[in-house]
Structures are given as structure tokens and as C-alpha cells.
Design a protein around this motif. Structure first.
Motif, PDB file in Angstrom:
ATOM      1  N   TYR A   1       0.714  -1.070   0.088  1.00  0.00           N
ATOM      2  CA  TYR A   1       0.075  -0.017   0.069  1.00  0.00           C
ATOM      3  C   TYR A   1       0.837   1.414   0.104  1.00  0.00           C
ATOM      4  CZ  TYR A   1      -3.276   3.531   1.984  1.00  0.00           C
ATOM      5  OH  TYR A   1      -4.048   4.815   1.988  1.00  0.00           O
ATOM      6  N   ARG A   2       1.719   1.413   0.936  1.00  0.00           N
ATOM      7  CA  ARG A   2       2.648   2.524   0.961  1.00  0.00           C
ATOM      8  C   ARG A   2       3.367   2.676  -0.346  1.00  0.00           C
ATOM      9  NH1 ARG A   2       0.670   4.877   4.844  1.00  0.00           N
ATOM     10  NH2 ARG A   2       0.956   4.163   6.980  1.00  0.00           N
ATOM     11  N   SER A   3       3.899   1.729  -1.237  1.00  0.00           N
ATOM     12  CA  SER A   3       4.435   1.808  -2.357  1.00  0.00           C
ATOM     13  C   SER A   3       3.480   2.232  -3.654  1.00  0.00           C
ATOM     14  CB  SER A   3       5.166   0.581  -2.756  1.00  0.00           C
ATOM     15  OG  SER A   3       6.387   0.145  -1.565  1.00  0.00           O
ATOM     16  N   LYS A   4       2.320   2.383  -3.220  1.00  0.00           N
ATOM     17  CA  LYS A   4       1.329   2.850  -4.411  1.00  0.00           C
ATOM     18  C   LYS A   4       1.229   1.714  -5.526  1.00  0.00           C
ATOM     19  CE  LYS A   4       0.745   7.151  -5.511  1.00  0.00           C
ATOM     20  NZ  LYS A   4       0.912   8.399  -6.106  1.00  0.00           N
ATOM     21  N   PHE A   5       1.438   0.459  -4.890  1.00  0.00           N
ATOM     22  CA  PHE A   5       0.882  -0.612  -6.063  1.00  0.00           C
ATOM     23  C   PHE A   5      -0.406  -0.980  -6.154  1.00  0.00           C
ATOM     24  CE2 PHE A   5       5.477  -2.591  -5.115  1.00  0.00           C
ATOM     25  CZ  PHE A   5       6.056  -1.442  -5.884  1.00  0.00           C
ATOM     26  N   VAL A   6      -1.211  -0.450  -4.991  1.00  0.00           N
ATOM     27  CA  VAL A   6      -2.770  -0.612  -5.063  1.00  0.00           C
ATOM     28  C   VAL A   6      -3.128   0.566  -4.328  1.00  0.00           C
ATOM     29  CG1 VAL A   6      -2.615  -3.228  -4.956  1.00  0.00           C
ATOM     30  CG2 VAL A   6      -2.565  -1.995  -2.938  1.00  0.00           C
TER      31      VAL A   6
ATOM     32  N   LEU B   1      -5.167  -3.505 -13.947  1.00  0.00           N
ATOM     33  CA  LEU B   1      -5.716  -2.312 -13.833  1.00  0.00           C
ATOM     34  C   LEU B   1      -5.514  -1.558 -12.486  1.00  0.00           C
ATOM     35  CD1 LEU B   1      -7.442  -0.089 -14.970  1.00  0.00           C
ATOM     36  CD2 LEU B   1      -9.703  -1.139 -14.206  1.00  0.00           C
ATOM     37  N   VAL B   2      -5.750  -2.576 -11.372  1.00  0.00           N
ATOM     38  CA  VAL B   2      -5.676  -2.096 -10.030  1.00  0.00           C
ATOM     39  C   VAL B   2      -4.175  -1.311  -9.931  1.00  0.00           C
ATOM     40  CG1 VAL B   2      -4.785  -4.236  -9.031  1.00  0.00           C
ATOM     41  CG2 VAL B   2      -5.757  -2.413  -7.477  1.00  0.00           C
ATOM     42  N   VAL B   3      -3.136  -1.933 -10.627  1.00  0.00           N
ATOM     43  CA  VAL B   3      -1.852  -1.637 -10.393  1.00  0.00           C
ATOM     44  C   VAL B   3      -1.635   0.045 -11.265  1.00  0.00           C
ATOM     45  CG1 VAL B   3       0.659  -1.741 -10.975  1.00  0.00           C
ATOM     46  CG2 VAL B   3      -0.717  -3.714 -10.020  1.00  0.00           C
ATOM     47  N   LEU B   4      -1.946   0.014 -12.422  1.00  0.00           N
ATOM     48  CA  LEU B   4      -1.934   1.143 -13.110  1.00  0.00           C
ATOM     49  C   LEU B   4      -2.714   2.307 -12.754  1.00  0.00           C
ATOM     50  CD1 LEU B   4      -2.411  -0.563 -16.693  1.00  0.00           C
ATOM     51  CD2 LEU B   4      -0.432   0.070 -15.713  1.00  0.00           C
ATOM     52  N   ASP B   5      -3.990   1.725 -11.960  1.00  0.00           N
ATOM     53  CA  ASP B   5      -4.896   2.997 -11.423  1.00  0.00           C
ATOM     54  C   ASP B   5      -4.050   3.553 -10.204  1.00  0.00           C
ATOM     55  OD1 ASP B   5      -6.832   4.646 -10.806  1.00  0.00           O
ATOM     56  OD2 ASP B   5      -7.727   3.188  -9.379  1.00  0.00           O
ATOM     57  N   ALA B   6      -3.345   2.537  -9.333  1.00  0.00           N
ATOM     58  CA  ALA B   6      -2.739   3.108  -8.184  1.00  0.00           C
ATOM     59  C   ALA B   6      -1.512   3.938  -8.424  1.00  0.00           C
ATOM     60  CB  ALA B   6      -2.305   2.025  -7.250  1.00  0.00           C
ATOM     61  N   ALA B   7      -0.926   3.718  -9.560  1.00  0.00           N
ATOM     62  CA  ALA B   7       0.341   4.541  -9.879  1.00  0.00           C
ATOM     63  C   ALA B   7      -0.131   5.978 -10.393  1.00  0.00           C
ATOM     64  CB  ALA B   7       0.940   3.671 -10.956  1.00  0.00           C
ATOM     65  N   GLN B   8      -1.398   6.229 -10.788  1.00  0.00           N
ATOM     66  CA  GLN B   8      -1.610   7.616 -11.193  1.00  0.00           C
ATOM     67  C   GLN B   8      -2.498   8.370 -10.334  1.00  0.00           C
ATOM     68  OE1 GLN B   8      -0.890   8.329 -14.422  1.00  0.00           O
ATOM     69  NE2 GLN B   8       0.084   6.489 -14.499  1.00  0.00           N
ATOM     70  N   ARG B   9      -2.835   7.789  -9.106  1.00  0.00           N
ATOM     71  CA  ARG B   9      -3.105   8.458  -7.997  1.00  0.00           C
ATOM     72  C   ARG B   9      -2.180   9.652  -7.448  1.00  0.00           C
ATOM     73  NH1 ARG B   9      -8.176   5.984  -5.544  1.00  0.00           N
ATOM     74  NH2 ARG B   9      -8.970   5.032  -7.505  1.00  0.00           N
ATOM     75  N   SER B  10      -2.717  10.598  -7.062  1.00  0.00           N
ATOM     76  CA  SER B  10      -1.915  11.843  -6.478  1.00  0.00           C
ATOM     77  C   SER B  10      -2.322  12.178  -4.953  1.00  0.00           C
ATOM     78  CB  SER B  10      -2.066  12.743  -7.394  1.00  0.00           C
ATOM     79  OG  SER B  10      -3.471  13.609  -7.127  1.00  0.00           O
ATOM     80  N   GLU B  11      -3.190  11.241  -4.417  1.00  0.00           N
ATOM     81  CA  GLU B  11      -3.476  11.734  -2.969  1.00  0.00           C
ATOM     82  C   GLU B  11      -2.596  11.159  -1.979  1.00  0.00           C
ATOM     83  OE1 GLU B  11      -7.343   9.678  -2.702  1.00  0.00           O
ATOM     84  OE2 GLU B  11      -8.394  11.643  -2.958  1.00  0.00           O
ATOM     85  N   ARG B  12      -1.646  10.110  -2.563  1.00  0.00           N
ATOM     86  CA  ARG B  12      -0.449   9.939  -1.452  1.00  0.00           C
ATOM     87  C   ARG B  12       0.780   9.884  -1.961  1.00  0.00           C
ATOM     88  NH1 ARG B  12      -0.635   4.470  -0.689  1.00  0.00           N
ATOM     89  NH2 ARG B  12      -1.944   3.913  -2.367  1.00  0.00           N
ATOM     90  N   GLU B  13       1.946  10.133  -1.339  1.00  0.00           N
ATOM     91  CA  GLU B  13       2.995  10.005  -1.563  1.00  0.00           C
ATOM     92  C   GLU B  13       3.885   8.943  -0.879  1.00  0.00           C
ATOM     93  OE1 GLU B  13       4.501  12.148  -3.854  1.00  0.00           O
ATOM     94  OE2 GLU B  13       2.822  13.308  -3.830  1.00  0.00           O
ATOM     95  N   VAL B  14       4.868   8.258  -1.520  1.00  0.00           N
ATOM     96  CA  VAL B  14       5.598   7.205  -1.012  1.00  0.00           C
ATOM     97  C   VAL B  14       6.598   7.893  -0.104  1.00  0.00           C
ATOM     98  CG1 VAL B  14       7.357   5.563  -1.512  1.00  0.00           C
ATOM     99  CG2 VAL B  14       5.597   6.096  -3.408  1.00  0.00           C
ATOM    100  N   PRO B  15       6.601   7.305   1.045  1.00  0.00           N
ATOM    101  CA  PRO B  15       7.498   7.877   2.315  1.00  0.00           C
ATOM    102  C   PRO B  15       8.959   7.453   2.096  1.00  0.00           C
ATOM    103  CG  PRO B  15       6.274   5.725   2.955  1.00  0.00           C
ATOM    104  CD  PRO B  15       5.740   6.113   1.681  1.00  0.00           C
ATOM    105  N   ASP B  16       9.566   8.257   2.813  1.00  0.00           N
ATOM    106  CA  ASP B  16      11.155   8.323   2.432  1.00  0.00           C
ATOM    107  C   ASP B  16      11.752   6.784   2.934  1.00  0.00           C
ATOM    108  OD1 ASP B  16      11.147  10.887   1.659  1.00  0.00           O
ATOM    109  OD2 ASP B  16      11.470  11.810   3.522  1.00  0.00           O
ATOM    110  N   TYR B  17      11.037   6.019   3.786  1.00  0.00           N
ATOM    111  CA  TYR B  17      11.737   4.967   4.037  1.00  0.00           C
ATOM    112  C   TYR B  17      11.607   3.748   3.076  1.00  0.00           C
ATOM    113  CZ  TYR B  17       7.087   4.313   6.232  1.00  0.00           C
ATOM    114  OH  TYR B  17       5.644   4.251   6.289  1.00  0.00           O
ATOM    115  N   ILE B  18      10.851   4.168   1.928  1.00  0.00           N
ATOM    116  CA  ILE B  18      10.804   3.335   0.843  1.00  0.00           C
ATOM    117  C   ILE B  18      11.616   3.916  -0.270  1.00  0.00           C
ATOM    118  CG2 ILE B  18       9.191   2.374  -0.726  1.00  0.00           C
ATOM    119  CD1 ILE B  18       7.251   2.026   1.625  1.00  0.00           C
TER     120      ILE B  18
END
Length: 205
Positions: free
Chosen positions: A101-106, A151-168
Motif C-alpha cells: 500500500y505504501r509503495s502505491k502498487f494498489v 488495472l488496479v496497479v496502473l490505477d494506483a500509480a496514477q493516484r496523487s492523493e498519497r506520496e511514497v514515504p522516505d523509508y521506501i
């Protein structure tokens, strides 16, 4: 709206906050508890109620973790050296489903659990289908090649509501991420305030 999504958003209204920070959360329009008496608003809680709410908020944030599982994670955090609250956050964030989830794969924590159980993920080159699998620093997690065009992976990558944290460390073009270090509470991008100290008080009663 699916029953699952409905249930997720019902959690936000019971908790009294947009728990996952999404703009689609109905809590923004109906910021009162669900049910026939919900419109009367949130009642003032006791000390115990405040501690219980803190526990429910953190537990529910991570999706389908049961009370038995959460208590087990807390006991492990309590056994470890250092601050129990910080240990609790560290253990929760080291879960494979949380990392996905944190990595924005979903797009959601709920989807992350399903994504892992359906064998779409590899850890250090090996397929892992256990959502609670505990990552260690420098572990490399990637979406399997045949799953990268879902589709779930492609959709998640395009979302702008979340940022990947610095520990990843994210390699978005290859759907791959590295767990750099165990985060502290201050480093975790929760959209609402989490209070693990109250959870420690709750289980210490």
C-alpha cells in the motif's frame, strides 16, 4: 458502491475521521456516526473510550487485521526493547500488505491484502502470499511481471492523493520497491493522528 467499500467508509464514520485520507470518503459529507441515532453526533468519551478509539483507529487503518492478530502484534512490540508504541508502529509498517500500500502498487490497504494473497508479489525474487509477512531493511519487493499491467496497479500509480514515504525507495517504472529502514511514528504518513501511547495504556489496564 461495493459492500466492501461501503464497510470501509462506515469505519471512517464510526471512528470520526477520514481514516485513509481519500477525498471520496463520505465522512467529509456525513461527519457523524452511521445508524439511526448517528445524526446526534459523536458523544464525549471516557478515558477508556478514548483509549479504545485510538486502538480501533490504528487497527482498522491496516485493513482486515483481527483483534487477536492485533493483540499478538502488540505483545511482540511490548516484548521488544525500547518504546512499545514505536515498536508497534514499526511492526505494523513492516507487514508486506502495508508495504504494498505504501509503495502505491494498489489503492487501498484492503486491496493490498488481496493483492498479496493472490500471489502478485515477490520478495527478494520469491513469491510471497502472506499479507503479514514481516519485511526487513533492504528487502526488495516487486510486482510479478504478469501482474504489472493489472488495472488496479496502473490505477494506483496514477493516484496523487498519497506520496511514497522516505523509508521506501520506489522504482515505479519496474513496479519495484526497497524497504530502506524501519520507520518511526513521525515518519509514517498517516492522514489522521495516531496515538500508540493510548493503545499501550489500553492494553496495560
Amino acid at each position: 458502491m461495493s459492500k466492501r467499500l461501503n464497510r470501509k467508509f462506515g469505519i471512517s464514520r464510526r471512528i470520526g475521521a477520514a481514516l485513509w485520507g481519500t477525498s471520496k470518503d463520505p465522512y467529509h459529507k456525513r461527519n457523524y456516526p452511521p445508524g439511526m441515532h448517528g445524526a446526534s453526533g459523536y458523544k464525549k468519551t471516557t478515558e477508556f473510550g478514548t483509549q479504545l478509539l485510538a486502538k480501533q483507529k490504528l487497527k482498522k487503518y491496516y485493513g482486515d487485521i483481527t483483534e487477536k492478530q492485533f493483540r499478538s502484534i502488540y505483545k511482540e512490540a511490548n516484548r521488544r526493547k525500547g518504546d512499545t508504541g514505536e515498536n508497534l508502529i514499526a511492526l505494523l509498517e513492516s507487514r508486506l500488505d502495508a508495504f504494498i500500500y505504501r509503495s502505491k502498487f494498489v489503492t487501498t490497504m484492503f486491496a493490498a491484502r488481496q493483492f498479496v494473497t493472490h500471489k502478485h508479489v515477490k520478495v527478494n525474487g520469491k513469491t510471497v502470499n502472506i499479507p503479514s509477512y514481516r519485511l526487513k531493511p533492504e528487502d526488495v519487493v516487486e510486482v510479478r511481471d504478469k501482474s504489472k499491467k493489472l488495472l488496479v496497479v496502473l490505477d494506483a500509480a496514477q493516484r496523487s492523493e498519497r506520496e511514497v514515504p522516505d523509508y521506501i525507495k520506489l522504482d515505479a517504472s519496474n513496479s519495484k520497491a526497497t524497504y530502506l529502514k524501519v520507520p518511526s511514528l513521525a515518519e509514517v504518513p498517516y492522514p489522521v493522528t495516531m496515538e500508540p501511547n493510548l493503545i499501550v495504556e489500553f492494553y496495560s489496564r
